[in-house]
Scaffold this motif. Structure first.
Motif, PDB file in Angstrom:
ATOM      1  N   HIS A 154      42.865  83.234  39.482  1.00  0.00           N
ATOM      2  CA  HIS A 154      42.113  82.151  38.849  1.00  0.00           C
ATOM      3  C   HIS A 154      41.619  81.190  39.931  1.00  0.00           C
ATOM      4  O   HIS A 154      42.413  80.636  40.695  1.00  0.00           O
ATOM      5  CB  HIS A 154      42.991  81.397  37.849  1.00  0.00           C
ATOM      6  CG  HIS A 154      42.351  80.148  37.338  1.00  0.00           C
ATOM      7  ND1 HIS A 154      41.182  80.164  36.609  1.00  0.00           N
ATOM      8  CD2 HIS A 154      42.707  78.835  37.468  1.00  0.00           C
ATOM      9  CE1 HIS A 154      40.843  78.927  36.306  1.00  0.00           C
ATOM     10  NE2 HIS A 154      41.745  78.108  36.813  1.00  0.00           N
ATOM     11  N   ARG A 172      40.047  77.750  40.586  1.00  0.00           N
ATOM     12  CA  ARG A 172      39.944  76.488  39.851  1.00  0.00           C
ATOM     13  C   ARG A 172      38.544  75.888  39.965  1.00  0.00           C
ATOM     14  O   ARG A 172      37.969  75.814  41.045  1.00  0.00           O
ATOM     15  CB  ARG A 172      40.976  75.497  40.369  1.00  0.00           C
ATOM     16  CG  ARG A 172      40.963  74.152  39.643  1.00  0.00           C
ATOM     17  CD  ARG A 172      42.064  73.248  40.159  1.00  0.00           C
ATOM     18  NE  ARG A 172      43.353  73.675  39.662  1.00  0.00           N
ATOM     19  CZ  ARG A 172      43.866  73.278  38.504  1.00  0.00           C
ATOM     20  NH1 ARG A 172      43.174  72.467  37.713  1.00  0.00           N
ATOM     21  NH2 ARG A 172      45.039  73.690  38.118  1.00  0.00           N
ATOM     22  N   ASP A 173      38.009  75.491  38.807  1.00  0.00           N
ATOM     23  CA  ASP A 173      36.739  74.770  38.717  1.00  0.00           C
ATOM     24  C   ASP A 173      37.058  73.346  38.272  1.00  0.00           C
ATOM     25  O   ASP A 173      37.482  73.127  37.135  1.00  0.00           O
ATOM     26  CB  ASP A 173      35.823  75.472  37.716  1.00  0.00           C
ATOM     27  CG  ASP A 173      34.442  74.809  37.612  1.00  0.00           C
ATOM     28  OD1 ASP A 173      33.527  75.462  37.094  1.00  0.00           O
ATOM     29  OD2 ASP A 173      34.296  73.636  38.031  1.00  0.00           O
ATOM     30  N   ARG A 174      36.871  72.386  39.144  1.00  0.00           N
ATOM     31  CA  ARG A 174      37.290  71.015  38.848  1.00  0.00           C
ATOM     32  C   ARG A 174      36.582  70.427  37.632  1.00  0.00           C
ATOM     33  O   ARG A 174      37.129  69.567  36.941  1.00  0.00           O
ATOM     34  CB  ARG A 174      37.055  70.124  40.059  1.00  0.00           C
ATOM     35  CG  ARG A 174      37.953  70.471  41.251  1.00  0.00           C
ATOM     36  CD  ARG A 174      37.746  69.493  42.381  1.00  0.00           C
ATOM     37  NE  ARG A 174      38.640  69.794  43.501  1.00  0.00           N
ATOM     38  CZ  ARG A 174      38.665  69.101  44.643  1.00  0.00           C
ATOM     39  NH1 ARG A 174      37.829  68.077  44.799  1.00  0.00           N
ATOM     40  NH2 ARG A 174      39.499  69.440  45.591  1.00  0.00           N
ATOM     41  N   ASP A 194      38.432  72.940  34.690  1.00  0.00           N
ATOM     42  CA  ASP A 194      39.892  73.019  34.687  1.00  0.00           C
ATOM     43  C   ASP A 194      40.484  71.625  34.850  1.00  0.00           C
ATOM     44  O   ASP A 194      40.868  71.211  35.950  1.00  0.00           O
ATOM     45  CB  ASP A 194      40.373  73.953  35.800  1.00  0.00           C
ATOM     46  CG  ASP A 194      39.778  75.341  35.673  1.00  0.00           C
ATOM     47  OD1 ASP A 194      39.705  76.050  36.695  1.00  0.00           O
ATOM     48  OD2 ASP A 194      39.380  75.709  34.564  1.00  0.00           O
ATOM     49  N   ASP A 202      48.236  71.484  35.637  1.00  0.00           N
ATOM     50  CA  ASP A 202      48.923  72.760  35.859  1.00  0.00           C
ATOM     51  C   ASP A 202      48.382  73.792  34.880  1.00  0.00           C
ATOM     52  O   ASP A 202      48.545  73.660  33.673  1.00  0.00           O
ATOM     53  CB  ASP A 202      50.436  72.611  35.672  1.00  0.00           C
ATOM     54  CG  ASP A 202      51.058  71.710  36.716  1.00  0.00           C
ATOM     55  OD1 ASP A 202      51.816  70.808  36.324  1.00  0.00           O
ATOM     56  OD2 ASP A 202      50.766  71.912  37.903  1.00  0.00           O
ATOM     57  N   MET A 203      47.743  74.817  35.431  1.00  0.00           N
ATOM     58  CA  MET A 203      47.318  75.931  34.588  1.00  0.00           C
ATOM     59  C   MET A 203      48.520  76.835  34.362  1.00  0.00           C
ATOM     60  O   MET A 203      49.397  76.959  35.227  1.00  0.00           O
ATOM     61  CB  MET A 203      46.179  76.702  35.264  1.00  0.00           C
ATOM     62  CG  MET A 203      44.980  75.836  35.628  1.00  0.00           C
ATOM     63  SD  MET A 203      44.205  75.070  34.180  1.00  0.00           S
ATOM     64  CE  MET A 203      43.298  76.456  33.499  1.00  0.00           C
TER      65      MET A 203
END
Length: 457
Positions: free
Chosen positions: A368, A370-372, A375, A379-380
């Motif tokens: 994964h 991360r797209d700020r 997301d 915590d994903m």
């Protein structure tokens, strides 16, 4: 070989990952038991579907060339154009032998030398004339094996000793431990001229089913090196690899039983019941995290597979095909956890074909990224995601890389017993996350949009 050398159940005592899998299995079996007695039509459906898996898995392991679909045709009609006569007879005989063991279990019969000779006779019926239903009368050698079978004169007493253990119910050993040992012991003694591997797997499943567990057919990825390596390691005194194979395949089949049961009952209830207690344990070690993700994606794969079969059967002129590319592998999982690229990470594919239109999708796992903007959670729930790609020309491209707004799903992330889904919102023209979805909701959403893209809904 003497009896003491074969009565070595302690080398299969559950430890480490195998023990963890067995703990999860026990939870799942208790869930199945809580729904007994099962409706008659559901029992028949289970028996038909699982019989085909057991027959095909065991036959292919011994070199049978029939596909699973061809095996289903043989079992349902008895006739098939493809395959040799020997392949067809092997499949029929395996089904007969398995059904014979199920009847013996219903009668509460012991696993006896007489029963084993009878089953071997069924397996070789119409294939061999010598050694059918009789112990071998000469010594044999197995090419490439670390240990060779015992002298043929020792076979009767060794088989009797194995049966004596299998008919004792003192609770000292876990049923999966007994089943793995029985599988190895029958293969090690090699009591017959032919049919020993098939019989060893039948005995294994009979032990499991007599203890109210479920059969454990080998997966395709087990049938190559891991299975035979596990048998060799057990010959040398280490039964953990074979025990883990049997335990994981029993758990996989138990999960399938529960999935069939859930057609009539609430999925969320059984998911919560069998996973809440294990959630924290799964996160404690790398291997436990891996097992949780592997199981989660396997459940999602099963949902997609089931819907593919139903759509292909029910909608005229629409052909829906499912391709299984295997499970998540531990080493690739670790690479993805560390943010590295993992090659050949396809899990399954789906093809829709209607007249001149064909849509092909592949579902694969990766890290994964991360797209700020999207997301927003600190915590994903998982570093690994399921990614969806669409075939364009000779290549597959990720849906978030192409101009595709009819199929909204972009990635799916395991989140404990549920899933998160990132999808494209055509109104806001951005990606958004949907949380706390079930496997069924993920699968139904995808197929609904795919049929819409084909103009069917």
């Amino acid at each position: 070989m003497n009896v003491e050398e074969i009565l070595v159940l302690d080398r299969f005592r559950p430890e480490g990952a195998a023990k963890y899998v067995i703990d999860n299995l026990d939870d799942t079996v208790r869930t199945i038991d809580s729904h007994r007695p099962l409706p008659h039509d559901l029992v028949e459906r289970m028996q038909q579907e699982i019989l085909a898996d057991r027959v095909h898995s065991s036959a292919v392991t011994e070199g049978n060339r029939l596909s699973r679909r061809e095996t289903l045709v043989v079992l349902s009609t008895g006739l098939i154009d493809a395959g040799s006569r020997k392949d067809v007879v092997e499949v029929r005989n395996l089904a007969r032998a398995i059904l014979e063991t199920e009847e013996a279990i219903q009668r509460n019969d012991d696993i006896s030398p007489l029963l084993l000779r009878h089953l071997q006779g069924i397996l070789l019926d119409g294939i061999e004339r010598v050694g059918v239903g009789e112990y071998r009368k000469e010594n044999v050698a197995i090419s490439g094996a670390n240990q060779q079978p015992p002298d043929f004169n020792d076979v009767p007493i060794l088989v009797s000793a194995i049966c004596d253990v299998l008919n004792i119910s003192n609770g000292q050993y876990h049923p999966v431990q007994i089943a793995a040992w029985a599988h190895w012991a029958m293969a090690r003694v090699h009591p017959f001229r032919d049919g020993n591997g098939r019989l060893a797997r039948i005995v294994q499943d009979m032990v499991l089913m007599k203890h109210r567990y479920v059969p454990a057919p080998l997966r395709s990825e087990d049938r190559e090196g891991p299975y035979y390596e596990a048998l060799d390691r057990a010959d040398s005194g280490d039964g953990q690899a074979l025990l883990e194979i049997v335990a994981k395949n029993t758990l996989r089949m138990a999960d399938r039983y529960v999935s069939l049961i859930e057609d009539q009952e609430s999925k969320q209830d059984w998911l919560a019941a069998i996973t809440n207690a294990a959630t924290e344990k799964v996160r404690q070690t790398d291997h436990r995290r891996f097992l949780a993700v592997q199981r989660s994606l396997a459940n999602l794969k099963a949902e997609f597979h089931e819907i593919c079969k139903e759509l292909d059967r029910r909608i005229p002129d629409l052909h829906v095909r499912f391709a299984d590319y295997g499970d998540v592998e531990f080493e690739k999982f670790k690479q993805i956890e560390q943010g590295r690229f993992a090659k050949k990470s396809w899990l399954w594919g789906v093809e829709f074909r209607m007249e001149e239109t064909t849509l092909r999708f592949v579902f694969w796992y990766g890290a994964h990224l991360r797209d700020r903007q999207v997301d927003t959670h600190a915590d994903m729930p998982c570093p690994l995601v399921l990614i969806v790609s669409l075939q364009q020309g000779n290549y597959y491209r990720r849906l978030d890389e192409v101009d595709e707004d009819r199929i909204s799903v972009r990635t799916v992330m395991p989140a404990g017993t549920d899933y998160w889904r990132k999808r494209y919102d055509p109104v806001e023209k951005t990606d958004v996350w949907d949380e706390d979805l079930s496997a069924g909701e993920i699968a139904r959403g995808f197929f609904q949009e795919a049929l819409g893209k084909l103009g069917l809904v």
